[in-house]
Enzyme design. Sequence first.
Site, PDB file in Angstrom:
ATOM      1  CE  LYS A 189     -20.820  -4.046   8.527  1.00  0.00           C
ATOM      2  NZ  LYS A 189     -21.206  -5.455   8.514  1.00  0.00           N
ATOM      3  CD  GLU A 242     -13.045 -11.475   5.621  1.00  0.00           C
ATOM      4  OE1 GLU A 242     -14.140 -11.062   5.165  1.00  0.00           O
ATOM      5  OE2 GLU A 242     -11.940 -11.089   5.196  1.00  0.00           O
ATOM      6  CB  SER A 272     -14.452  -2.543  -2.118  1.00  0.00           C
ATOM      7  OG  SER A 272     -14.840  -1.639  -3.117  1.00  0.00           O
ATOM      8  CG  LEU A 273     -16.115  -2.048   3.546  1.00  0.00           C
ATOM      9  CD1 LEU A 273     -15.837  -2.457   4.977  1.00  0.00           C
ATOM     10  CD2 LEU A 273     -17.540  -1.559   3.398  1.00  0.00           C
ATOM     11  NE  ARG A 329     -14.220  -8.321  -1.428  1.00  0.00           N
ATOM     12  CZ  ARG A 329     -14.903  -7.663  -0.500  1.00  0.00           C
ATOM     13  NH1 ARG A 329     -15.848  -6.828  -0.841  1.00  0.00           N
ATOM     14  NH2 ARG A 329     -14.621  -7.835   0.770  1.00  0.00           N
ATOM     15  CB  CYS A 382      36.793   9.861  21.022  1.00  0.00           C
ATOM     16  SG  CYS A 382      37.304   8.191  20.593  1.00  0.00           S
ATOM     17  CG  ASP A 431      -2.112  -0.876   1.074  1.00  0.00           C
ATOM     18  OD1 ASP A 431      -2.356  -1.314  -0.073  1.00  0.00           O
ATOM     19  OD2 ASP A 431      -2.802  -1.142   2.073  1.00  0.00           O
ATOM     20  CB  CYS A 460      35.696   6.597  17.522  1.00  0.00           C
ATOM     21  SG  CYS A 460      34.365   7.030  18.639  1.00  0.00           S
TER      22      CYS A 460
HETATM   23 ZN    ZN Z   1      35.478   6.804  20.573  1.00  0.00          ZN
END
Ligand code: ZN
Length: 704
Positions: A318, A199, A83-84, A141, A439, A38, A436
């Site tokens: 509904k 269903e 369908s809804l 359906r 540091c 979707d 890093c």
């Molecule tokens: Zn570090």
Amino acid sequence: MDKKIAKNRIEKLKQEIDYHRRQYHVYDRESISVSALDSLKMELFRLENEFPEFISADSPTQRVGGEALAKFQKVTHRRPMISLYDAFSEEDMRDWEKRNINYLAERGESLSSLYYCELKLDGLAANLRYEKGIFVQGATRGDGQIGEDITLNLRTIESLPLRLFKPAEKELVALGLKEKDIKNLFYLLAEGVIEVRGETIMSKQTLAALNKQYALEGKPLLANTRNGAAGSLRQLDPQIAAERHLEFYAYDLILGDYERGEIVLSRAAADKLVELLGFKRVRDNKLCHGLAEVFVFQRYWEKNKDKLPFFIDGVVVKYDDLSLWPRLGTVGKAPRYMVAYKFSAEQATTKLIDVVWQVGRTGVLTPTAILEPVKVGGVTIGRSTLHNLDEIERLGLRLGDTVIVERAGDVIPKVVAALPNLRTGKEKVIQAPVHCPRCGAEISRLGDDVAYRCLNKNCYAVALRRLGHFVAKGALDIEGLGPKIVEQLVNEGLLEDVADIFALRREDLIGLNGFAEKKAEKLVAAIKSRQEVALSRFLFALGISHIGEESAQTIAVYLSKFLSSPIGRPQELLRVAKKCRLDDWSALADIGPVVAASLFNFWHSQETAALFTKFEKSGLSLLLPLPASGALAGKTFVLTGSLNSLTRQEAKDKIKAKGGKTQESVSRLVDYLVVGEAPGSKLREAEKLGVKILTETEFLKLIQ
Ligand SMILES: [Zn+2]
């Protein structure tokens, strides 16, 4: 977006969506979740809206419903299987109600606000046809008009009555049926046609048991309960459906035709009636008075859906008064009188913008995905953890990829897959950093350890201490940002240095352990309230070695003379502070050579420069100290030699009392040098710098 890029993206999206659609609808294989699919469709829809010239007839946005497989017989529905409309928010729901009110108002009618709310089961819808009370045909359906005849498969479902029960008259009276309607119903049961819709589902328990068995037998597993149900019903051999233990829950009853309103009863009564006819129904369905109650019901089940034996993906709302149904009618392919109020999608697609590496307590580097903000699981998220480089490799992620992100319940959001077919060729391989990020120390990977580590043992502790100091009382004093939260945010990679605090967004925090929407909003608001901060507090917060609250105050007063009043910008402050020489600092009251050196080094370090660039970007403003009140406000004195009428301490106190300041050495910023008997070298210095010199008499006159 550039036209050419848009065209390319639209083409790729179309192919990708169609591939997954075929997997899902033709082969009953879930190659991607419905919500992720979707999400792709939504992107395509938005792009096509922006570039309508690229809309083509084969676009998935132009499709309505599915088509019947050729292998089953086709069945034309007596009444279309509608369908809804989907609603995804309370706002959508209010709009839906408002539209209906207006629609009826135009016709001089009014609307009831009595809603019947039903759990929306996630399976395969079926229409059952009973002639003279006997089950004769069941159909899928299909496209809404024509479905597939799956009667043989449906007959294997134990919870589906092959013959309808005839309820007792008493029971029907209790449901509110009029005598005429009861007669009509008995006629339909004995002589006419009744259709029941509902269903077909597979329970979670059945799915687990079947998959356990299939795993032992080496058979392919069922992806989920929806596929379990749909796949079983589409088997030509009813034996397979039989062993799948499907269930049927009724949710609609066609007695005559609602559109003509032949039998008058409420939706709540109709729901109970199906049970009297022999069907299973969802017992948790509820009559709600007004939308506020509907919202409570929907929220409750969104939270508690996992407790149900079957999967649900929302609530169908509904109008309880069935006489409203024909009056409201349908618009396009969907009815006005009911709406599917869906739960938030748990998956969505978005772009991977960047990967940042965070350093944890043990020095381990963890990658975090920076995402184009996307709504998933009801909230907008902008980042998610990737655990380690192996995870990145396993997912095959590249920078710039379209990815599927998932946020189920309160679980921390994660990237679950990349969609490599959507690549443009500009995506970049993701590598672990060599240094890093916090540091700058070296990074290493030890033995067959999957983790990369920063080799500086103090890296984490120093960062924590700096951040803790920055937000503590006396410094920025940010409410809700205590040591525990600071540590959590460092571990999540949201904070590397103090300037990162101002970049925290709501969507970064939501989804973190313990961060509900409210807490996230509160913290962001608390941080925002400190975007304008007193210069002295800010200087103290920076944690420059040896600088306490008082010296921060002194430095603030000193620097503010060179800053544009009343608010300074971080970059301006840095520029001014960098111009100060070592002697300028040591000339300040209470600042010795060691502190002066610390200040000088701080302002000239590269780290500070980087930090201030970030501060400037974050929109931080510094409130300069107001000039002190009193006759000597803002004036700085230096004393030399001994005075006759008062001691040096008394002289200092008098200056302070009048709003002035004293310091030990002469600089160009000193206003007065007070000269007593036997002055030292300060006199010569003051003369050289052109500082005004006061005799004791002149000084006494000034402080009077
Ligand atoms: Zn570090």
